[in-house]
Motif scaffolding. Structure first.
Motif, PDB file in Angstrom:
ATOM      1  N   ASN A  36      21.048  62.797  72.392  1.00 58.30           N
ATOM      2  CA  ASN A  36      20.222  63.892  71.880  1.00 58.30           C
ATOM      3  C   ASN A  36      20.127  63.871  70.352  1.00 58.30           C
ATOM      4  OD1 ASN A  36      18.568  66.104  72.111  1.00 58.30           O
ATOM      5  ND2 ASN A  36      20.265  67.574  72.037  1.00 58.30           N
ATOM      6  N   LEU A  37      19.857  62.667  69.812  1.00 61.94           N
ATOM      7  CA  LEU A  37      19.738  62.464  68.368  1.00 61.94           C
ATOM      8  C   LEU A  37      18.310  62.061  68.017  1.00 61.94           C
ATOM      9  CD1 LEU A  37      22.966  60.280  68.059  1.00 61.94           C
ATOM     10  CD2 LEU A  37      22.733  62.552  67.053  1.00 61.94           C
ATOM     11  N   ASP A  38      17.969  62.125  66.718  1.00 52.63           N
ATOM     12  CA  ASP A  38      16.608  61.788  66.282  1.00 52.63           C
ATOM     13  C   ASP A  38      16.508  60.462  65.532  1.00 52.63           C
ATOM     14  OD1 ASP A  38      15.779  64.170  67.294  1.00 52.63           O
ATOM     15  OD2 ASP A  38      15.719  65.228  65.367  1.00 52.63           O
ATOM     16  N   LEU A  39      17.593  60.066  64.846  1.00 56.59           N
ATOM     17  CA  LEU A  39      17.475  58.958  63.894  1.00 56.59           C
ATOM     18  C   LEU A  39      18.808  58.241  63.731  1.00 56.59           C
ATOM     19  CD1 LEU A  39      15.722  57.636  61.531  1.00 56.59           C
ATOM     20  CD2 LEU A  39      16.696  59.404  60.045  1.00 56.59           C
ATOM     21  N   VAL A  40      18.735  56.919  63.577  1.00 57.19           N
ATOM     22  CA  VAL A  40      19.916  56.131  63.191  1.00 57.19           C
ATOM     23  C   VAL A  40      19.707  55.632  61.759  1.00 57.19           C
ATOM     24  CG1 VAL A  40      21.289  54.040  63.608  1.00 57.19           C
ATOM     25  CG2 VAL A  40      20.409  55.352  65.555  1.00 57.19           C
ATOM     26  N   VAL A  41      20.701  55.838  60.895  1.00 56.47           N
ATOM     27  CA  VAL A  41      20.691  55.268  59.540  1.00 56.47           C
ATOM     28  C   VAL A  41      21.845  54.277  59.464  1.00 56.47           C
ATOM     29  CG1 VAL A  41      20.952  55.713  57.075  1.00 56.47           C
ATOM     30  CG2 VAL A  41      19.721  57.363  58.521  1.00 56.47           C
ATOM     31  N   ARG A  42      21.542  53.050  59.044  1.00 51.04           N
ATOM     32  CA  ARG A  42      22.605  52.052  58.847  1.00 51.04           C
ATOM     33  C   ARG A  42      22.374  51.346  57.519  1.00 51.04           C
ATOM     34  NH1 ARG A  42      20.378  46.557  59.207  1.00 51.04           N
ATOM     35  NH2 ARG A  42      22.354  45.900  60.077  1.00 51.04           N
ATOM     36  N   SER A  43      23.324  50.499  57.123  1.00 52.14           N
ATOM     37  CA  SER A  43      23.237  49.823  55.825  1.00 52.14           C
ATOM     38  C   SER A  43      23.463  48.333  56.060  1.00 52.14           C
ATOM     39  CB  SER A  43      24.262  50.438  54.865  1.00 52.14           C
ATOM     40  OG  SER A  43      23.985  51.830  54.731  1.00 52.14           O
ATOM     41  N   HIS A  44      24.383  47.711  55.317  1.00 50.18           N
ATOM     42  CA  HIS A  44      24.905  46.386  55.676  1.00 50.18           C
ATOM     43  C   HIS A  44      24.012  45.197  55.333  1.00 50.18           C
ATOM     44  CE1 HIS A  44      27.511  43.624  57.757  1.00 50.18           C
ATOM     45  NE2 HIS A  44      26.635  43.331  58.680  1.00 50.18           N
ATOM     46  N   GLU A  45      22.710  45.405  55.191  1.00 49.51           N
ATOM     47  CA  GLU A  45      21.823  44.271  54.912  1.00 49.51           C
ATOM     48  C   GLU A  45      20.967  44.544  53.689  1.00 49.51           C
ATOM     49  OE1 GLU A  45      19.855  41.916  58.349  1.00 49.51           O
ATOM     50  OE2 GLU A  45      20.116  43.961  59.084  1.00 49.51           O
ATOM     51  N   VAL A  46      20.892  43.536  52.819  1.00 52.12           N
ATOM     52  CA  VAL A  46      20.054  43.672  51.631  1.00 52.12           C
ATOM     53  C   VAL A  46      18.582  43.711  52.053  1.00 52.12           C
ATOM     54  CG1 VAL A  46      20.021  41.165  51.195  1.00 52.12           C
ATOM     55  CG2 VAL A  46      19.606  42.733  49.333  1.00 52.12           C
ATOM     56  N   LYS A  47      17.805  44.610  51.454  1.00 47.39           N
ATOM     57  CA  LYS A  47      16.373  44.733  51.742  1.00 47.39           C
ATOM     58  C   LYS A  47      15.612  44.698  50.416  1.00 47.39           C
ATOM     59  CE  LYS A  47      16.971  45.378  56.181  1.00 47.39           C
ATOM     60  NZ  LYS A  47      16.586  44.298  57.120  1.00 47.39           N
ATOM     61  N   ASP A  48      14.470  44.007  50.398  1.00 49.54           N
ATOM     62  CA  ASP A  48      13.710  43.843  49.144  1.00 49.54           C
ATOM     63  C   ASP A  48      13.428  45.169  48.449  1.00 49.54           C
ATOM     64  OD1 ASP A  48      13.716  41.177  49.369  1.00 49.54           O
ATOM     65  OD2 ASP A  48      11.652  40.961  50.086  1.00 49.54           O
ATOM     66  N   GLU A  49      13.033  46.169  49.226  1.00 47.79           N
ATOM     67  CA  GLU A  49      12.683  47.473  48.646  1.00 47.79           C
ATOM     68  C   GLU A  49      13.864  48.443  48.621  1.00 47.79           C
ATOM     69  OE1 GLU A  49       9.813  48.304  47.104  1.00 47.79           O
ATOM     70  OE2 GLU A  49       9.411  46.171  47.327  1.00 47.79           O
ATOM     71  N   GLY A  50      15.027  47.974  49.056  1.00 48.47           N
ATOM     72  CA  GLY A  50      16.206  48.844  49.108  1.00 48.47           C
ATOM     73  C   GLY A  50      16.337  49.569  50.444  1.00 48.47           C
ATOM     74  N   TYR A  51      15.303  49.462  51.267  1.00 46.33           N
ATOM     75  CA  TYR A  51      15.343  50.113  52.583  1.00 46.33           C
ATOM     76  C   TYR A  51      14.354  49.413  53.517  1.00 46.33           C
ATOM     77  CZ  TYR A  51      10.761  52.215  51.746  1.00 46.33           C
ATOM     78  OH  TYR A  51       9.424  52.396  51.521  1.00 46.33           O
ATOM     79  N   GLU A  52      14.494  49.686  54.806  1.00 42.03           N
ATOM     80  CA  GLU A  52      13.510  49.225  55.784  1.00 42.03           C
ATOM     81  C   GLU A  52      13.488  50.221  56.939  1.00 42.03           C
ATOM     82  OE1 GLU A  52      12.129  45.050  57.832  1.00 42.03           O
ATOM     83  OE2 GLU A  52      14.279  45.373  57.595  1.00 42.03           O
ATOM     84  N   ILE A  53      12.289  50.563  57.392  1.00 42.45           N
ATOM     85  CA  ILE A  53      12.139  51.479  58.527  1.00 42.45           C
ATOM     86  C   ILE A  53      11.662  50.660  59.716  1.00 42.45           C
ATOM     87  CG2 ILE A  53      10.970  53.548  59.397  1.00 42.45           C
ATOM     88  CD1 ILE A  53      10.617  54.423  56.466  1.00 42.45           C
ATOM     89  N   GLU A  54      12.387  50.752  60.833  1.00 42.18           N
ATOM     90  CA  GLU A  54      12.052  49.956  62.026  1.00 42.18           C
ATOM     91  C   GLU A  54      12.111  50.831  63.273  1.00 42.18           C
ATOM     92  OE1 GLU A  54      14.077  45.780  61.808  1.00 42.18           O
ATOM     93  OE2 GLU A  54      15.315  47.183  60.658  1.00 42.18           O
ATOM     94  N   HIS A  55      11.875  50.188  64.401  1.00 42.52           N
ATOM     95  CA  HIS A  55      12.013  50.829  65.713  1.00 42.52           C
ATOM     96  C   HIS A  55      11.224  52.144  65.778  1.00 42.52           C
ATOM     97  CE1 HIS A  55      16.150  48.587  66.186  1.00 42.52           C
ATOM     98  NE2 HIS A  55      15.137  47.771  65.930  1.00 42.52           N
ATOM     99  N   ASP A  56       9.939  52.043  65.404  1.00 42.26           N
ATOM    100  CA  ASP A  56       9.051  53.221  65.432  1.00 42.26           C
ATOM    101  C   ASP A  56       9.606  54.392  64.632  1.00 42.26           C
ATOM    102  OD1 ASP A  56       7.319  51.822  67.063  1.00 42.26           O
ATOM    103  OD2 ASP A  56       8.280  52.539  68.905  1.00 42.26           O
ATOM    104  N   GLY A  57      10.193  54.069  63.499  1.00 37.50           N
ATOM    105  CA  GLY A  57      10.698  55.132  62.619  1.00 37.50           C
ATOM    106  C   GLY A  57      12.045  55.700  63.016  1.00 37.50           C
ATOM    107  N   LYS A  58      12.647  55.138  64.068  1.00 37.32           N
ATOM    108  CA  LYS A  58      13.921  55.685  64.568  1.00 37.32           C
ATOM    109  C   LYS A  58      15.144  55.052  63.910  1.00 37.32           C
ATOM    110  CE  LYS A  58      12.277  58.522  67.708  1.00 37.32           C
ATOM    111  NZ  LYS A  58      12.371  59.950  67.405  1.00 37.32           N
ATOM    112  N   LEU A  59      14.926  53.967  63.149  1.00 41.93           N
ATOM    113  CA  LEU A  59      16.039  53.283  62.492  1.00 41.93           C
ATOM    114  C   LEU A  59      15.693  53.036  61.026  1.00 41.93           C
ATOM    115  CD1 LEU A  59      18.770  51.609  62.781  1.00 41.93           C
ATOM    116  CD2 LEU A  59      17.285  49.618  62.935  1.00 41.93           C
ATOM    117  N   ILE A  60      16.547  53.505  60.122  1.00 41.57           N
ATOM    118  CA  ILE A  60      16.354  53.206  58.699  1.00 41.57           C
ATOM    119  C   ILE A  60      17.577  52.451  58.194  1.00 41.57           C
ATOM    120  CG2 ILE A  60      15.937  54.128  56.388  1.00 41.57           C
ATOM    121  CD1 ILE A  60      14.775  56.635  57.617  1.00 41.57           C
TER     122      ILE A  60
END
Length: 280
Positions: free
Chosen positions: A201-225
């Motif tokens: 019953n959650l809305d979003l997963v936020v994780r880190s661990h990987e370098v991203k060009d823009e400092g972030y990446e949104i995936e899985h239809d907006g459910k994973l940042i």
């Protein structure tokens, strides 16, 4: 922080006091920490900092110092690679000692003995503090919580979700985390994210661990940042850093990106094992 900025070291006595106090605070926490953000208040999540102390200061410059009114979660990998890891960890720990509810800390894969031996933290601790601190930090890292849930809706964890299906938040709460992490990693697709969110019953997963060009990446239809807060990682990746601000009650993620700032001329991995420096 000003002393650290001028490359001064903290007297060992005060470093000891901070680390021993943080040990008490962390030991008392559960493996999965629940965070409540009241309506009208905000909350900031940062990703890996990796010993980039001057970029950490820049985050505080952009977004304010941690306080009860301006709380943060740093999602693991505070140390290693960057050569100001001692400054980063003592600053984060000192804030947590001062205002326990102003700063939350998750364990990353670099909060472990094997990583610290290779990627520089152990060597840096020996150089700036003493051998005794190496063991003390290794112990304290085992007490860091593994994951956080914000307002019962946002699940924050360093690496990502689980290689097995059907994991419930209650399973994470039940983990005995006081040990070194296992070696194997995990990867997961959008189906895994959606199932985990639905099951819990959650809305979003936020994780880190990987370098991203823009400092972030949104995936899985907006459910994973993915959020990563070490810009120009290792002084060579050219990436931006980012952090996420959530405002209650909507808890919509607002992502802020930033560029690297100058730091004193100490190369990344300056304290890493000799074997690794050969390849750097």
């Amino acid at each position: 922080m000003d002393d650290f900025k001028n490359q001064k070291v903290l007297h060992k006595r005060y470093a000891f006091e901070i680390v021993l106090r943080i040990r008490e605070i962390l030991m008392a926490l559960p493996s999965l920490v629940d965070i409540n953000v009241p309506d009208g208040k905000h909350f900031t999540v940062c990703g890996d900092v990796h010993g980039q102390f001057f970029d950490l200061l820049n985050i505080f410059e952009l977004n304010g110092l941690p306080s009860e009114e301006n709380p943060y979660l740093f999602n693991g990998d505070f140390v290693d690679r960057g050569s100001f890891s001692v400054e980063v960890i003592l600053t984060l720990f000192a804030f947590k000692c001062m205002f326990p509810s102003a700063i939350h800390l998750s364990r990353g894969n670099h909060e472990s003995k094997s990583m610290n031996k290779i990627y520089g933290f152990e060597g840096e601790v020996r150089s700036k503090l003493s051998d005794k601190f190496v063991e003390l930090f290794a112990e304290v890292f085992c007490y860091l919580p593994l994951a956080h849930v914000i307002n019962e809706k946002i699940f924050v964890v360093h690496g990502g979700l689980f290689s097995t299906d059907g994991v419930k938040l209650s399973d994470i709460r039940a983990i005995d985390r006081f040990c070194e992490p296992p070696e194997e990693g995990l990867s997961f697709g959008g189906d895994v994210t959606k199932r985990f969110l639905k099951d819990n019953n959650l809305d979003l997963v936020v994780r880190s661990h990987e370098v991203k060009d823009e400092g972030y990446e949104i995936e899985h239809d907006g459910k994973l940042i993915t959020v990563f807060s070490a810009p120009n990682y290792c002084d060579q990746m050219g990436n931006k850093g980012a952090f996420i601000r959530f405002e209650a009650p909507t808890m919509e993620p607002k992502i802020v990106t930033f560029s690297a700032v100058p730091h004193p001329d100490v190369k990344p991995m300056a304290y890493a094992s000799n074997f690794l420096r050969m390849f750097n």
